[in-house]
Design a protein around this motif. Structure first.
Motif, PDB file in Angstrom:
ATOM      1  N   PHE A   1      24.105  10.762   2.934  1.00 38.47           N
ATOM      2  CA  PHE A   1      23.976   9.359   3.307  1.00 38.47           C
ATOM      3  C   PHE A   1      24.898   8.957   4.452  1.00 38.47           C
ATOM      4  O   PHE A   1      24.778   7.856   4.982  1.00 38.47           O
ATOM      5  CB  PHE A   1      24.164   8.468   2.082  1.00 38.47           C
TER       6      PHE A   1
ATOM      7  N   TYR B   1      22.366   6.456  11.249  1.00 31.66           N
ATOM      8  CA  TYR B   1      21.066   6.040  11.790  1.00 31.66           C
ATOM      9  C   TYR B   1      20.936   4.513  11.766  1.00 31.66           C
ATOM     10  O   TYR B   1      20.506   3.902  12.762  1.00 31.66           O
ATOM     11  CB  TYR B   1      19.930   6.675  10.983  1.00 31.66           C
TER      12      TYR B   1
ATOM     13  N   VAL C   1      22.399   8.717   7.042  1.00 31.41           N
ATOM     14  CA  VAL C   1      21.636   7.465   6.913  1.00 31.41           C
ATOM     15  C   VAL C   1      22.429   6.319   7.509  1.00 31.41           C
ATOM     16  O   VAL C   1      21.901   5.504   8.281  1.00 31.41           O
ATOM     17  CB  VAL C   1      21.311   7.162   5.434  1.00 31.41           C
TER      18      VAL C   1
ATOM     19  N   ALA D   1      14.148   7.238   1.047  1.00 32.08           N
ATOM     20  CA  ALA D   1      14.978   8.440   1.094  1.00 32.08           C
ATOM     21  C   ALA D   1      14.632   9.328  -0.090  1.00 32.08           C
ATOM     22  O   ALA D   1      14.613   8.866  -1.237  1.00 32.08           O
ATOM     23  CB  ALA D   1      16.461   8.079   1.057  1.00 32.08           C
TER      24      ALA D   1
ATOM     25  N   PHE E   1      13.830   8.987   5.322  1.00 30.96           N
ATOM     26  CA  PHE E   1      15.015   9.841   5.410  1.00 30.96           C
ATOM     27  C   PHE E   1      14.770  11.014   4.463  1.00 30.96           C
ATOM     28  O   PHE E   1      14.657  10.815   3.248  1.00 30.96           O
ATOM     29  CB  PHE E   1      16.272   9.074   5.006  1.00 30.96           C
TER      30      PHE E   1
ATOM     31  N   ILE F   1      18.086  14.335   7.171  1.00 32.45           N
ATOM     32  CA  ILE F   1      19.463  13.998   6.793  1.00 32.45           C
ATOM     33  C   ILE F   1      20.042  15.093   5.899  1.00 32.45           C
ATOM     34  O   ILE F   1      19.322  15.809   5.213  1.00 32.45           O
ATOM     35  CB  ILE F   1      19.536  12.646   6.055  1.00 32.45           C
TER      36      ILE F   1
ATOM     37  N   VAL G   1      26.038   2.697   2.234  1.00 37.85           N
ATOM     38  CA  VAL G   1      24.689   2.364   2.688  1.00 37.85           C
ATOM     39  C   VAL G   1      24.094   1.251   1.826  1.00 37.85           C
ATOM     40  O   VAL G   1      23.471   0.315   2.342  1.00 37.85           O
ATOM     41  CB  VAL G   1      23.783   3.613   2.660  1.00 37.85           C
TER      42      VAL G   1
ATOM     43  N   SER H   1      14.981   4.637  -2.742  1.00 42.83           N
ATOM     44  CA  SER H   1      15.639   5.943  -2.744  1.00 42.83           C
ATOM     45  C   SER H   1      15.462   6.658  -4.069  1.00 42.83           C
ATOM     46  O   SER H   1      15.555   6.062  -5.145  1.00 42.83           O
ATOM     47  CB  SER H   1      17.140   5.799  -2.460  1.00 42.83           C
TER      48      SER H   1
END
Length: 223
Positions: free
Chosen positions: A204, A210, A207, A165, A182, A201, A81, A9
């Motif tokens: 988060f 998902y 996220v 992400a 993402f 997105i 997450v 990320s």
């Protein structure tokens, strides 16, 4: 031994709702903000040069800069997450073209641990943050300080499945390597141009939703 999955990320604009340099400009350089943002948009210098100048110009002691860092609007769902990924045996790694100076402090503040951070090294110096970037470093980029694609390519060799992400241009090449992307903000049209599928997105929470709805992605290795 190949591990199960990796979640890569970006930080600014992805794990946070606002880039740290936006926080600094909006707080201390309001009179010059229009020009500063125009310079950023028009890329009158590299991102690395631009951020180096902004961070070095903060003009506060270390405690004051720590206060500024805590003004970063960190995504309230990000820790959920990260915990989710780690609980399921995956690794969460941050790749940022900002600096680890504020990322580490944000993570410490929110109780986030066991996350590797690849970013421009930063230290407090002369009432600002100095970026100590090594041009001879393995992942050096003259544009961003860190080359996210090189980092991602190296890391993903050890995993069956990779998530990414991100929200902007520096994320593009690294994101294209992932099994699931993402995407926020400016990254979305860039992926559209490449005809690369992604999960759109806003934050988060999307996220987390998902991952909860697609538990099979943690078991179906695609490498």
């Amino acid at each position: 031994m190949t591990k199960q999955f990796l979640f890569l990320s970006d930080f600014d604009g992805t794990l946070s709702e606002k880039d740290f340099f936006h926080v600094i400009i909006d707080t201390y350089f309001q009179k010059d903000s229009e020009k500063l943002y125009a310079d950023w948009d028009h890329k009158v210098m590299t991102d690395l040069e631009y951020l180096s100048r902004i961070f070095q110009s903060i003009g506060r002691d270390e405690a004051g800069i720590d206060e500024d860092i805590l003004r970063i609007p960190f995504d309230p769902n990000a820790k959920k997450v990260i915990d989710h990924v780690q609980r399921l045996g995956g690794d969460f790694v941050v790749i940022s073209a900002g600096t680890d100076y504020y990322i580490r402090r944000i993570f410490q503040h929110y109780g986030i641990s066991h996350v590797r951070i690849f970013s421009n090294p930063g230290v407090y110096a002369n009432r600002g943050i100095r970026l100590n970037v090594d041009p001879a470093g393995k992942y050096y980029s003259p544009l961003y300080g860190v080359d996210k694609e090189k980092i991602a390519r190296d890391l993903m060799q050890d995993y069956q499945t990779v998530f990414y992400a991100g929200d902007s241009r520096p994320d593009l090449e690294a994101a294209l390597l992932a099994d699931t992307i993402f995407a926020k903000g400016k990254l979305q049209p860039l992926l559209d141009e490449k005809k690369k599928p992604y999960v759109a997105i806003r934050n988060f929470a999307d996220v987390e939703d998902y991952l909860n709805r697609h538990k099979e992605v943690f078991t179906d290795g695609s490498r």
